[in-house]
Motif scaffolding. Sequence first.
Motif, PDB file in Angstrom:
ATOM      1  N   VAL B   3       0.859  -1.179   0.000  1.00 44.49           N
ATOM      2  CA  VAL B   3       0.000   0.000   0.000  1.00 44.49           C
ATOM      3  C   VAL B   3       0.896   1.230   0.000  1.00 44.49           C
ATOM      4  O   VAL B   3       1.798   1.329   0.816  1.00 44.49           O
ATOM      5  CB  VAL B   3      -0.883   0.031   1.258  1.00 44.49           C
ATOM      6  N   THR B   4       0.652   2.140  -0.956  1.00 43.67           N
ATOM      7  CA  THR B   4       1.417   3.371  -0.947  1.00 43.67           C
ATOM      8  C   THR B   4       0.546   4.474  -0.388  1.00 43.67           C
ATOM      9  O   THR B   4      -0.517   4.773  -0.933  1.00 43.67           O
ATOM     10  CB  THR B   4       1.872   3.741  -2.370  1.00 43.67           C
ATOM     11  N   VAL B   5       0.984   5.029   0.725  1.00 42.90           N
ATOM     12  CA  VAL B   5       0.200   6.080   1.358  1.00 42.90           C
ATOM     13  C   VAL B   5       0.464   7.392   0.636  1.00 42.90           C
ATOM     14  O   VAL B   5       1.617   7.802   0.497  1.00 42.90           O
ATOM     15  CB  VAL B   5       0.578   6.205   2.846  1.00 42.90           C
ATOM     16  N   ALA B  16       0.015  13.094   5.431  1.00 41.29           N
ATOM     17  CA  ALA B  16      -0.014  11.688   5.032  1.00 41.29           C
ATOM     18  C   ALA B  16      -1.205  11.046   5.722  1.00 41.29           C
ATOM     19  O   ALA B  16      -1.251  10.974   6.950  1.00 41.29           O
ATOM     20  CB  ALA B  16       1.271  10.998   5.452  1.00 41.29           C
ATOM     21  N   SER B  17      -2.189  10.646   4.934  1.00 43.58           N
ATOM     22  CA  SER B  17      -3.381  10.074   5.537  1.00 43.58           C
ATOM     23  C   SER B  17      -3.382   8.569   5.306  1.00 43.58           C
ATOM     24  O   SER B  17      -3.521   8.102   4.191  1.00 43.58           O
ATOM     25  CB  SER B  17      -4.614  10.726   4.917  1.00 43.58           C
ATOM     26  N   ILE B  18      -3.219   7.841   6.375  1.00 42.30           N
ATOM     27  CA  ILE B  18      -3.160   6.389   6.245  1.00 42.30           C
ATOM     28  C   ILE B  18      -4.587   5.849   6.237  1.00 42.30           C
ATOM     29  O   ILE B  18      -5.349   6.068   7.172  1.00 42.30           O
ATOM     30  CB  ILE B  18      -2.357   5.783   7.416  1.00 42.30           C
ATOM     31  N   GLN B  19      -4.949   5.186   5.179  1.00 39.72           N
ATOM     32  CA  GLN B  19      -6.345   4.797   5.013  1.00 39.72           C
ATOM     33  C   GLN B  19      -6.635   3.354   5.385  1.00 39.72           C
ATOM     34  O   GLN B  19      -7.783   2.956   5.462  1.00 39.72           O
ATOM     35  CB  GLN B  19      -6.796   5.050   3.568  1.00 39.72           C
ATOM     36  N   GLU B  20      -5.621   2.554   5.519  1.00 42.07           N
ATOM     37  CA  GLU B  20      -5.887   1.173   5.924  1.00 42.07           C
ATOM     38  C   GLU B  20      -4.706   0.670   6.752  1.00 42.07           C
ATOM     39  O   GLU B  20      -3.663   1.321   6.812  1.00 42.07           O
ATOM     40  CB  GLU B  20      -6.109   0.284   4.702  1.00 42.07           C
ATOM     41  N   LEU B  22      -1.473  -0.895   7.758  1.00 44.04           N
ATOM     42  CA  LEU B  22      -0.266  -1.052   6.952  1.00 44.04           C
ATOM     43  C   LEU B  22       0.569  -2.208   7.486  1.00 44.04           C
ATOM     44  O   LEU B  22       0.582  -2.468   8.680  1.00 44.04           O
ATOM     45  CB  LEU B  22       0.573   0.227   7.029  1.00 44.04           C
ATOM     46  N   ASP B  26       5.221  -1.334   4.416  1.00 46.09           N
ATOM     47  CA  ASP B  26       4.511  -0.123   3.989  1.00 46.09           C
ATOM     48  C   ASP B  26       4.897   1.055   4.867  1.00 46.09           C
ATOM     49  O   ASP B  26       5.093   2.176   4.388  1.00 46.09           O
ATOM     50  CB  ASP B  26       2.992  -0.327   4.099  1.00 46.09           C
ATOM     51  N   LEU B  30       6.678   4.499   3.814  1.00 51.55           N
ATOM     52  CA  LEU B  30       6.136   5.816   4.139  1.00 51.55           C
ATOM     53  C   LEU B  30       7.197   6.670   4.812  1.00 51.55           C
ATOM     54  O   LEU B  30       7.386   7.846   4.482  1.00 51.55           O
ATOM     55  CB  LEU B  30       4.921   5.649   5.060  1.00 51.55           C
TER      56      LEU B  30
END
Lengths: 280, 117
Positions: B3-5, B16-20, B22, B26, B30
């Motif tokens: 996953v690329t944040v 930087a908004s982490i949506q799931e 990691l 990942d 980041l």
Amino acid sequence: MRWFDLSESDRTQTRELSRIADDVSERIIEAFYAHLLSDQTAARHFRGADHIARVKQGQSRYFRELISADVDDSYIADRRRIGSIHERTGVTPTLYIGSYAYYLNKLALEVQQQMPEAPEKAFTLILSLFKIAHFDMALALETYVDAREETIKARERELSELPTPVLQLRPGLLLIPVVGTLDSYRARTLTVQLLEGIKEHRARAVVLDITGVAAVDSAVANHLIQSMAAARLMGAHSVLTGLSAEVAQSLVKVGVTGEALNTAGDLQRGIQLAENLLKG
Amino acid sequence: MAVTVPILRQGSVLIASIQEDLCDSDILNLQSRILEDVIKCRAKAVIIDVSAIGVLDSFGTKTLTEIAYSVKMRGAETVIVGIQPDVALSMVLLGLTLRDIPTALDLDHGLALIGGS
């Protein structure tokens, strides 16, 4: 039962008493109630002639069982049940044991009079009777203690379930007054409420007032510190106010100093401190 | 799956908004991108939004702490925003308190915190 040194032979011995006991039990009970009703406090337990008659019947069954019933689980359960009835209706241990002593004395005298040819035999019979009677009394007293403990526990539960409101003093500033006993369970709930409150009200500062808390042990102190650390993780400042002398001392004993927590002497100064923290 | 944040730039602030949740690599990815971008964008602050994360383990916390400290060395500030109540509680129980790192309730408060300082 082993503790009371109760054995089958005791049982057979007391059963030998049953003939005498059956003969005299009515007489003893009558005399006993005359004695009982002459006592003001004891007499208050009875609501009338009907009631007395019923209780007398119960009593004679009780004594019959004492002498001849099998001492097994159902006997014990029944004794405990009777004990709990006594407890509920306010028969004090003094009254209960006093009654027992009265009965035992009278019965022992009867046995002695009816067996003049074999005093030794009478003596052993009575000893066996005393054993089972003491066993009985122990059961009843345990029921008393259990009932009291149950009551205390219920009270504690009520106290710990006292709601802890999360109040918004003004936008961004929450006040949580804690009253009552803080145990670990309640401290945990408090933490959750604090964190949910921060999220819900979008608070940036929280004042936790523990003026109404009498004692804090080290576990609870740790919970408080954890709550405040968790509040900080959510971006809220927290201020602890209303620490009593005892609480302050117990906090210091577990190695917490004022620097780790924002503390203030009373609620007013706590709120001022929180306002200052809000201003940055 | 990696996953690329996304790292968004808002004025002199990086978000930087982490949506799931990691995985470890990942987070390391980041970390290196944030440290690059701090200089590249001449950012004065970095906001890391973790509001969508349900679990912050010790590795995640440690890396976040490292990001914050190294961003500081590169001349900017880090604010961690949006830690959820249950996440905060379990972090504290694990002894992870993000000492000395500014935190805020959400992005809004985080921006206000930077604006004020």
